[in-house]
Design a protein around this motif. Sequence first.
Motif, short mmCIF file in Angstrom:
data_model
loop_
_atom_site.label_atom_id
_atom_site.label_comp_id
_atom_site.label_asym_id
_atom_site.label_seq_id
_atom_site.Cartn_x
_atom_site.Cartn_y
_atom_site.Cartn_z
N ASN A 30 -8.42 -7.37 155.52
CA ASN A 30 -7.63 -8.41 156.19
C ASN A 30 -7.46 -9.67 155.34
O ASN A 30 -6.90 -10.65 155.80
N HIS A 31 -7.95 -9.61 154.10
CA HIS A 31 -7.89 -10.78 153.21
C HIS A 31 -8.45 -12.01 153.93
O HIS A 31 -7.88 -13.10 153.87
N THR A 49 -3.90 -11.75 156.97
CA THR A 49 -2.85 -10.73 156.94
C THR A 49 -2.00 -10.73 158.21
O THR A 49 -1.09 -9.92 158.32
#
Length: 167
Positions: free
Chosen positions: A108-109, A123
Amino acid sequence: MKKLVELNDETYAALQRLAVAKNLSPAEVIAAMVNEGRPPLGGDHLLFYLTGADFPAAADPVERYLALLAWCATNYATDFADFISHQESGLRYLMLNRDEINEVRARNHARQIDGTQFWAVLTIDDATRRRFVCRLLEFIGCHDETVVQACRSLGFTEPTGFRLLSA
């Protein structure tokens, strides 16, 4: 009798941004801050932050988003934690082990919100991010114009639907 106040360019620009956000003249903003007989600009500490020199200086929208979340988490720590703890997505992460959490975070960064134990998923699309910010700011008690200014400062487009107004 009118009196003059001398401000440097940076301070005047911040005053102008605040006045525009509140739909007031610069003189009315100053009067609201110092006159006892006028309603205060209470609850607008975030508005002062958004229109100050530091927040607009961050050119990257992700950095501004994280800065806004960090500001809320720092200045409204209890409300921020309460808001986050009641998010639907929060429960699914409680049963994960450390490796699973790191995998989700990487996918999901996610980045840690400065000064907190919280992480922001980067994200998600702008519409979802905008809804999250609006709900958070309303939860901590920001005025409507502050919510609108925050969304503008983050580069979010105006909503297409209707918003329920609180009583």
